[in-house]
Design a protein around this motif. Structure first.
Motif, short mmCIF file in Angstrom:
data_model
loop_
_atom_site.label_atom_id
_atom_site.label_comp_id
_atom_site.label_asym_id
_atom_site.label_seq_id
_atom_site.Cartn_x
_atom_site.Cartn_y
_atom_site.Cartn_z
N LEU A 1 5.05 -11.60 15.68
CA LEU A 1 5.81 -12.81 15.95
C LEU A 1 7.30 -12.51 16.15
CD1 LEU A 1 4.13 -15.27 13.41
CD2 LEU A 1 3.56 -14.84 15.82
N ASP A 2 7.64 -11.22 16.20
CA ASP A 2 9.02 -10.80 16.46
C ASP A 2 9.02 -9.80 17.61
OD1 ASP A 2 11.76 -10.43 16.23
OD2 ASP A 2 11.55 -8.88 14.68
N PRO A 3 8.65 -10.25 18.81
CA PRO A 3 8.48 -9.33 19.94
C PRO A 3 9.81 -8.77 20.44
CG PRO A 3 8.30 -11.60 20.69
CD PRO A 3 8.38 -11.66 19.18
N LYS A 4 9.73 -7.53 20.95
CA LYS A 4 10.90 -6.87 21.51
C LYS A 4 10.64 -6.36 22.93
CE LYS A 4 13.14 -7.36 17.66
NZ LYS A 4 14.26 -8.34 17.58
N HIS B 1 4.86 -12.55 25.77
CA HIS B 1 3.78 -13.36 26.33
C HIS B 1 2.63 -13.52 25.33
CE1 HIS B 1 5.68 -13.76 30.14
NE2 HIS B 1 5.55 -12.48 30.49
N GLN B 2 2.32 -12.45 24.61
CA GLN B 2 1.25 -12.51 23.62
C GLN B 2 1.62 -13.44 22.46
OE1 GLN B 2 0.71 -8.34 22.79
NE2 GLN B 2 -0.75 -8.08 24.48
N LYS C 1 -5.36 -17.57 32.20
CA LYS C 1 -4.10 -17.27 32.88
C LYS C 1 -3.40 -16.08 32.23
CE LYS C 1 0.48 -19.23 33.80
NZ LYS C 1 1.35 -20.43 33.62
N TYR C 2 -3.31 -16.10 30.89
CA TYR C 2 -2.64 -15.01 30.19
C TYR C 2 -3.45 -13.72 30.24
CZ TYR C 2 1.31 -17.59 28.20
OH TYR C 2 2.48 -18.28 28.04
N ILE D 1 1.51 -0.78 19.23
CA ILE D 1 2.91 -0.95 18.84
C ILE D 1 3.14 -2.46 18.77
CG2 ILE D 1 5.32 -0.39 19.34
CD1 ILE D 1 4.32 1.84 21.18
N PRO D 2 2.99 -3.08 17.60
CA PRO D 2 2.95 -4.54 17.48
C PRO D 2 4.09 -5.29 18.15
CG PRO D 2 2.39 -3.52 15.39
CD PRO D 2 2.84 -2.42 16.29
N GLN D 3 5.31 -4.77 18.09
CA GLN D 3 6.45 -5.49 18.64
C GLN D 3 6.62 -5.29 20.14
OE1 GLN D 3 9.30 -4.14 15.32
NE2 GLN D 3 10.05 -6.20 15.78
N LEU D 4 5.82 -4.40 20.73
CA LEU D 4 5.90 -4.17 22.17
C LEU D 4 4.68 -4.68 22.91
CD1 LEU D 4 7.53 -0.62 22.42
CD2 LEU D 4 8.62 -2.87 22.25
#
Length: 330
Positions: free
Chosen positions: A31-34, A40-41, A111-112, A179-182
Motif C-alpha cells: 500500500l506504499d508503492p514506489k 496500479h496494483q 482492464k487491469y 519486490i512489494p513496493q515495485l
C-alpha cells in the motif's frame, strides 16, 4: 444478568484487541508503492475492497440490527408475520445490487489484468530498459547484468525512473520473485524464461523476497533493492567491474549448490549463462550439473522465449516438467 454483562464485556475486549492487532497492518508495503506497476496494483486493491464493502457493510449492519430488533425479551413490539414469504421490492434490491457490483468488479479486473501484463513494456518512461537476468537458486538470488557484464548475489541496484526488464528462470525448485513496493510477484521455473517489467520512481531502499515455499531455508531468500541516481548506478557498475571475484562455470556450479549465501559481487559473467540454465532443463537434465556444453546452440531461441509475451506463471506452474511443453518454449 451477571453472565450477560460478562459476555458483553468479553466481546468489547475482543473488538478492541482486534482493532489493536489490525493497526499493525498500517505499514503494509503493497500500500506504499514506489513504481507505476505497484501504483496500479494498489489502486486495484482499493477499488476491489470498496466494492466488496458496499455489500459487506450493509449486510453486517442489517444482521446486527435484526438480531437486536427481534431478540427475545419482554415487551417486544416487533411485528410478527408468520405467513410472510415474499417481497418483490426486496428481491429486486438484494439481487440487483450484487449483480451490478460483480459486473463492475469483473470489468475493472479485466482492464487491469491486461494493463499489468508482466511482459508488456512500460509506457511511463522513454528511457531504454535495462536488462537484468534473475536466477533463483537454493537458497539465494543471482542477478546478472548482461549489458554491463557483471553479476551480484542477493543484491540488486537499479537506476530510478528507468524501466527494468527482468528475465527470470530457476536452477532449483520453483520460486516467486517479489519486490512489494515495485510490483507483484512472478514465478521463476526451471526450463522457463519469464519476463517482468518494473520501475522505481524514486531513490530508495526496497525489500525483495522469494514468495514461494522452496525448502529448508526459503525464509532466507531475501534480497536488497537499491534504487539510485543514474550516476550512482554507473559508479556501482564500474566498482563491481574491479572486484577480484569472477563468475565462471565452476564458481556458478558452486553457487548453485544448496546453501545460504550473503551478498556477493562478480566482475565478469560467462556468455550465455542464463540461456544455458534454461535450456539444460529443456534437454531433460534436471541436476545442478551439466552447465558446460549445454544449450549453446539454443541460446538465441531462449532469448526470444524470454521476451515472448503471455507466459503466465499460473499456466506453467503445473507443467514445467512436461517435456512436450518445454519443447514449445523453444
Amino acid at each position: 444478568m451477571k453472565k450477560r454483562k460478562l459476555v458483553r464485556a468479553l466481546m468489547l475486549f475482543m473488538m478492541v484487541a482486534i482493532i489493536v492487532v489490525l493497526s499493525g497492518c498500517s505499514n503494509a508495503m503493497v500500500l506504499d508503492p514506489k513504481g507505476p506497476v505497484a501504483e496500479h496494483q494498489r489502486d486495484l486493491i482499493y477499488i476491489s475492497s470498496i466494492l466488496c464493502l458496499v455489500i459487506l457493510v450493509p449486510v453486517l449492519a442489517l444482521t446486527a440490527w435484526i438480531v437486536w430488533r427481534y431478540r427475545d425479551r419482554k415487551g417486544n413490539k416487533a411485528s410478527y408475520k408468520p405467513e410472510w414469504s415474499h417481497n418483490t421490492t426486496m428481491e429486486i434490491v438484494w439481487w440487483t445490487i450484487p449483480i451490478v457490483i460483480i459486473v463492475t468488479l469483473a470489468v475493472i479486473t479485466i482492464k487491469y489484468t491486461y494493463k499489468l501484463e508482466p511482459s508488456k513494456a512500460l509506457e511511463t518512461s522513454t528511457k531504454k530498459p535495462i536488462t537484468v537476468q534473475v536466477t533463483s537458486l537454493d537458497w539465494k538470488w543471482l542477478f546478472v547484468y548482461p549489458e554491463q557484464g557483471i553479476a551480484t548475489v542477493n543484491y540488486l541496484q537499479i537506476p530510478e525512473d528507468t524501466p527494468i526488464k527482468f528475465e527470470l528462470t530457476s536452477d532449483a525448485p520453483m520460486n516467486s520473485f517479489w519486490i512489494p513496493q515495485l510490483g507483484g510477484q512472478i514465478y521463476t521455473m526451471s526450463g522457463m524464461a519469464m519476463t517482468l517489467y518494473l520501475q522505481a520512481d524514486e531513490i530508495g531502499h526496497y525489500f525483495g523476497t522469494g514468495a514461494n515455499f522452496s525448502g529448508e531455508h526459503f525464509a532466507d531468500m531475501t534480497f536488497d533493492v537499491n534504487a539510485t541516481s543514474q550516476q550512482d548506478f554507473d559508479a556501482f557498475v564500474e566498482k563491481t567491474k574491479k572486484v577480484p571475484g569472477k563468475l565462471t562455470q565452476e564458481t556458478y556450479a558452486e553457487l548453485a549448490a544448496p546453501g545460504k549465501s550473503g551478498v556477493r559481487y562478480y566482475s565478469s559473467v560467462p556468455d550465455g549463462l542464463f540461456e544455458q540454465t534454461v535450456t539444460k532443463y529443456m534437454k531433460g537434465d534436471m541436476g545442478h550439473g551439466g552447465h558446460s556444453g549445454h544449450g549453446t546452440s539454443d541460446a538465441g531461441s531462449v532469448k526470444s522465449a524470454a521476451t515472448e509475451p503471455k507466459a503466465t506463471a499460473d499456466h506453467s506452474q503445473m507443467s514445467q516438467m512436461d517435456h512436450s511443453h518445454m519443447n514449445m518454449a523453444k
